[in-house]
Design an enzyme around this catalytic site. Structure first.
Site, PDB file in Angstrom:
ATOM      1  N   LYS A  79      -3.431   0.996   3.343  1.00 49.42           N
ATOM      2  CA  LYS A  79      -3.572   2.190   4.189  1.00 49.42           C
ATOM      3  C   LYS A  79      -3.505   3.472   3.355  1.00 49.42           C
ATOM      4  O   LYS A  79      -4.332   4.363   3.497  1.00 49.42           O
ATOM      5  CB  LYS A  79      -2.471   2.219   5.267  1.00 49.42           C
ATOM      6  CG  LYS A  79      -2.439   0.984   6.146  1.00 49.42           C
ATOM      7  CD  LYS A  79      -1.328   1.050   7.188  1.00 49.42           C
ATOM      8  CE  LYS A  79       0.070   1.077   6.645  1.00 49.42           C
ATOM      9  NZ  LYS A  79       0.514  -0.169   5.980  1.00 49.42           N
ATOM     10  N   ARG A 125       3.081  -2.331  -7.108  1.00 48.45           N
ATOM     11  CA  ARG A 125       2.659  -0.946  -6.855  1.00 48.45           C
ATOM     12  C   ARG A 125       3.517   0.060  -7.627  1.00 48.45           C
ATOM     13  O   ARG A 125       4.728  -0.080  -7.738  1.00 48.45           O
ATOM     14  CB  ARG A 125       2.787  -0.653  -5.354  1.00 48.45           C
ATOM     15  CG  ARG A 125       2.637   0.830  -5.032  1.00 48.45           C
ATOM     16  CD  ARG A 125       2.526   1.106  -3.574  1.00 48.45           C
ATOM     17  NE  ARG A 125       3.598   0.524  -2.783  1.00 48.45           N
ATOM     18  CZ  ARG A 125       3.590   0.476  -1.463  1.00 48.45           C
ATOM     19  NH1 ARG A 125       2.564   0.947  -0.798  1.00 48.45           N
ATOM     20  NH2 ARG A 125       4.588  -0.074  -0.810  1.00 48.45           N
ATOM     21  N   ARG A 137       8.761   2.548  -5.593  1.00 49.13           N
ATOM     22  CA  ARG A 137       9.542   2.812  -4.385  1.00 49.13           C
ATOM     23  C   ARG A 137      10.749   1.880  -4.301  1.00 49.13           C
ATOM     24  O   ARG A 137      10.634   0.693  -4.598  1.00 49.13           O
ATOM     25  CB  ARG A 137       8.653   2.594  -3.144  1.00 49.13           C
ATOM     26  CG  ARG A 137       7.812   3.809  -2.833  1.00 49.13           C
ATOM     27  CD  ARG A 137       6.787   3.590  -1.768  1.00 49.13           C
ATOM     28  NE  ARG A 137       7.196   2.829  -0.595  1.00 49.13           N
ATOM     29  CZ  ARG A 137       6.388   2.584   0.433  1.00 49.13           C
ATOM     30  NH1 ARG A 137       5.141   3.060   0.419  1.00 49.13           N
ATOM     31  NH2 ARG A 137       6.795   1.883   1.455  1.00 49.13           N
ATOM     32  N   ARG A 191       3.659   2.897  15.119  1.00 44.06           N
ATOM     33  CA  ARG A 191       4.163   1.594  14.706  1.00 44.06           C
ATOM     34  C   ARG A 191       4.868   0.866  15.838  1.00 44.06           C
ATOM     35  O   ARG A 191       5.350  -0.253  15.647  1.00 44.06           O
ATOM     36  CB  ARG A 191       5.177   1.794  13.587  1.00 44.06           C
ATOM     37  CG  ARG A 191       4.629   1.575  12.196  1.00 44.06           C
ATOM     38  CD  ARG A 191       5.749   1.972  11.246  1.00 44.06           C
ATOM     39  NE  ARG A 191       5.769   1.221  10.041  1.00 44.06           N
ATOM     40  CZ  ARG A 191       5.296   1.705   8.883  1.00 44.06           C
ATOM     41  NH1 ARG A 191       4.726   2.864   8.821  1.00 44.06           N
ATOM     42  NH2 ARG A 191       5.399   0.975   7.803  1.00 44.06           N
ATOM     43  N   ARG A 223      10.012  -5.716   6.280  1.00 47.44           N
ATOM     44  CA  ARG A 223       8.946  -4.806   6.732  1.00 47.44           C
ATOM     45  C   ARG A 223       7.816  -5.591   7.406  1.00 47.44           C
ATOM     46  O   ARG A 223       7.235  -5.147   8.400  1.00 47.44           O
ATOM     47  CB  ARG A 223       8.422  -3.985   5.545  1.00 47.44           C
ATOM     48  CG  ARG A 223       9.395  -2.888   5.136  1.00 47.44           C
ATOM     49  CD  ARG A 223       9.226  -2.407   3.716  1.00 47.44           C
ATOM     50  NE  ARG A 223       7.912  -1.882   3.422  1.00 47.44           N
ATOM     51  CZ  ARG A 223       7.436  -1.677   2.184  1.00 47.44           C
ATOM     52  NH1 ARG A 223       8.175  -1.972   1.133  1.00 47.44           N
ATOM     53  NH2 ARG A 223       6.241  -1.187   2.001  1.00 47.44           N
TER      54      ARG A 223
HETATM   55  P1  AP5 Z   1      -1.083   0.794  -0.390  1.00 48.49           P
HETATM   56  O1  AP5 Z   1      -2.365   1.513  -0.168  1.00 48.49           O
HETATM   57  O2  AP5 Z   1       0.075   1.561  -0.947  1.00 48.49           O
HETATM   58  O3  AP5 Z   1      -0.656   0.002   0.936  1.00 48.49           O
HETATM   59  P2  AP5 Z   1      -0.094   0.539   2.319  1.00 48.49           P
HETATM   60  O4  AP5 Z   1      -0.801  -0.205   3.398  1.00 48.49           O
HETATM   61  O5  AP5 Z   1      -0.130   2.037   2.353  1.00 48.49           O
HETATM   62  O6  AP5 Z   1       1.371  -0.016   2.201  1.00 48.49           O
HETATM   63  P3  AP5 Z   1       2.798   0.626   2.418  1.00 48.49           P
HETATM   64  O7  AP5 Z   1       3.775  -0.313   1.755  1.00 48.49           O
HETATM   65  O8  AP5 Z   1       2.843   2.056   1.976  1.00 48.49           O
HETATM   66  O9  AP5 Z   1       2.921   0.538   3.936  1.00 48.49           O
HETATM   67  P4  AP5 Z   1       4.173   0.537   4.740  1.00 48.49           P
HETATM   68  O10 AP5 Z   1       3.566   0.611   6.067  1.00 48.49           O
HETATM   69  O11 AP5 Z   1       5.140  -0.576   4.529  1.00 48.49           O
HETATM   70  O12 AP5 Z   1       4.996   1.805   4.171  1.00 48.49           O
HETATM   71  P5  AP5 Z   1       5.252   3.256   4.728  1.00 48.49           P
HETATM   72  O13 AP5 Z   1       5.336   4.163   3.581  1.00 48.49           O
HETATM   73  O14 AP5 Z   1       4.304   3.575   5.830  1.00 48.49           O
HETATM   74  O15 AP5 Z   1      -1.412  -0.447  -1.350  1.00 48.49           O
HETATM   75  C1  AP5 Z   1      -0.376  -1.304  -1.848  1.00 48.49           C
HETATM   76  C2  AP5 Z   1      -0.712  -1.708  -3.302  1.00 48.49           C
HETATM   77  O16 AP5 Z   1      -1.879  -2.529  -3.294  1.00 48.49           O
HETATM   78  C3  AP5 Z   1      -1.034  -0.507  -4.223  1.00 48.49           C
HETATM   79  O17 AP5 Z   1      -0.472  -0.750  -5.492  1.00 48.49           O
HETATM   80  C4  AP5 Z   1      -2.575  -0.471  -4.281  1.00 48.49           C
HETATM   81  O18 AP5 Z   1      -3.033   0.028  -5.546  1.00 48.49           O
HETATM   82  C5  AP5 Z   1      -2.941  -1.951  -4.078  1.00 48.49           C
HETATM   83  N1  AP5 Z   1      -4.168  -2.108  -3.310  1.00 48.49           N
HETATM   84  C6  AP5 Z   1      -4.563  -1.377  -2.225  1.00 48.49           C
HETATM   85  N2  AP5 Z   1      -5.752  -1.823  -1.744  1.00 48.49           N
HETATM   86  C7  AP5 Z   1      -6.086  -2.890  -2.530  1.00 48.49           C
HETATM   87  C8  AP5 Z   1      -7.207  -3.784  -2.545  1.00 48.49           C
HETATM   88  N3  AP5 Z   1      -8.208  -3.680  -1.647  1.00 48.49           N
HETATM   89  N4  AP5 Z   1      -7.233  -4.758  -3.500  1.00 48.49           N
HETATM   90  C9  AP5 Z   1      -6.220  -4.865  -4.409  1.00 48.49           C
HETATM   91  N5  AP5 Z   1      -5.154  -4.037  -4.458  1.00 48.49           N
HETATM   92  C10 AP5 Z   1      -5.079  -3.063  -3.532  1.00 48.49           C
HETATM   93  O19 AP5 Z   1       6.691   3.093   5.400  1.00 48.49           O
HETATM   94  C11 AP5 Z   1       7.852   2.915   4.624  1.00 48.49           C
HETATM   95  C12 AP5 Z   1       9.067   2.889   5.538  1.00 48.49           C
HETATM   96  O20 AP5 Z   1       9.190   4.155   6.232  1.00 48.49           O
HETATM   97  C13 AP5 Z   1       9.036   1.848   6.670  1.00 48.49           C
HETATM   98  O21 AP5 Z   1       9.497   0.585   6.234  1.00 48.49           O
HETATM   99  C14 AP5 Z   1       9.953   2.507   7.722  1.00 48.49           C
HETATM  100  O22 AP5 Z   1      11.309   2.344   7.382  1.00 48.49           O
HETATM  101  C15 AP5 Z   1       9.620   3.976   7.587  1.00 48.49           C
HETATM  102  N6  AP5 Z   1       8.510   4.401   8.490  1.00 48.49           N
HETATM  103  C16 AP5 Z   1       7.289   4.895   8.101  1.00 48.49           C
HETATM  104  N7  AP5 Z   1       6.539   5.185   9.170  1.00 48.49           N
HETATM  105  C17 AP5 Z   1       7.280   4.866  10.262  1.00 48.49           C
HETATM  106  C18 AP5 Z   1       7.025   4.911  11.658  1.00 48.49           C
HETATM  107  N8  AP5 Z   1       5.858   5.350  12.154  1.00 48.49           N
HETATM  108  N9  AP5 Z   1       8.002   4.493  12.497  1.00 48.49           N
HETATM  109  C19 AP5 Z   1       9.209   4.091  12.032  1.00 48.49           C
HETATM  110  N10 AP5 Z   1       9.504   3.987  10.712  1.00 48.49           N
HETATM  111  C20 AP5 Z   1       8.541   4.384   9.838  1.00 48.49           C
END
Ligand code: AP5
Length: 214
Positions: free
Chosen positions: A13, A127, A161, A88, A172
């Site tokens: 994402k 990552r 992270r 979410r 997660r």
């Molecule tokens: P990346 O693009 O970073 O993946 P992502 O889907 O953004 O994953 P996240 O881990 O950031 O999502 P998340 O939803 O767990 O975390 P968030 O920050 O929202 O890609 C991952 C890796 O793969 C990278 O190294 C990239 O280079 C590689 N990659 C990407 N595409 C690829 C491909 N096609 N092929 C190969 N490699 C690839 O949330 C973190 C925390 O915040 C949550 O756990 C929660 O505690 C809190 N939080 C955030 N939002 C909310 C909400 N709305 N409600 C409640 N709590 C929340």
């Protein structure tokens, strides 16, 4: 356009949002990034969120919906929004509908990144990002062109992270399955869901998303 990028942790994402910002001048609204900024600033929201995030659980609906509201308020009305990691939960999906109406916007599309969950732990634990500009990388799938130097800003400092460890990633994933995946059928009923193979290469995924957005 206003779009949601939906998918489990590591689905891509953040990576695809960054590309959309660059190609289409949209704005990425990542609640994860907003919360990490709050934690870094040790603001009241950050202090409340830190332990929850470290456990891999979800922060309260009220906190994240308030963050989205504040960001939409600060945006030019003609700039498109990419909702990354929000909504979410069912309550957040309802909040988003209300917030979009409040800001004179509507939801055009929900893009689900379909991925093989078994591959995601490897993606997440590999990552890292530029400590200066935040550009995202992966140890093997997406390393900087010159080892140790950020492609975007030239910085030589990188960070990982704290929640990108295997145990937290499993929590997660469980949160995604239990609370986030169930919001998809509601969007399907509205006929606005498109699916993309998130296991394809980063550029191929970007092309597929551009194809959907037209
Ligand atoms: P990346 O693009 O970073 O993946 P992502 O889907 O953004 O994953 P996240 O881990 O950031 O999502 P998340 O939803 O767990 O975390 P968030 O920050 O929202 O890609 C991952 C890796 O793969 C990278 O190294 C990239 O280079 C590689 N990659 C990407 N595409 C690829 C491909 N096609 N092929 C190969 N490699 C690839 O949330 C973190 C925390 O915040 C949550 O756990 C929660 O505690 C809190 N939080 C955030 N939002 C909310 C909400 N709305 N409600 C409640 N709590 C929340």
């Amino acid at each position: 356009m206003n779009i949601i990028l939906l998918g489990p942790p590591g689905a891509g994402k953040g990576t695809q949002s960054a590309g959309l910002v660059e190609r289409h001048g949209m704005k990425q609204l990542s609640t994860g990034d907003m919360l990490r900024a709050a934690v870094k600033a040790q603001s009241p929201v950050g202090l409340r969120a830190k332990e929850v995030m470290d456990r891999g659980e979800l922060v309260s609906d009220e906190i994240v919906s308030d963050l989205i509201d504040a960001n939409l308020t600060a945006m030019e009305p003609e700039t498109g929004a990419i909702f990354d990691g929000y909504p979410r939960t069912a309550a957040q999906a309802d909040d988003l509908d209300a917030l979009l109406a409040k800001h004179g916007r509507s939801l055009d599309c929900v893009i689900e990144l379909e991925v093989n969950v078994d591959a995601l732990v490897e993606r997440i634990t590999g990552r890292f990002s530029c400590a200066k500009c935040g550009a995202l990388y992966h140890d093997t799938a997406n390393p900087p062109q010159k080892e140790g130097v950020c492609d975007v800003c030239g910085s030589t400092e990188f960070k990982r992270r704290p929640d990108d460890n295997e145990e937290t990633v499993r929590t997660r994933m469980d949160e995604y399955r239990a609370k986030t995946a169930p919001i998809l059928p509601g969007y399907e009923k509205r006929g606005i869901v498109s699916r993309v193979d998130g296991m394809a290469g980063i550029e191929e995924v970007a092309r597929a998303i551009d194809g959907i957005l037209g």
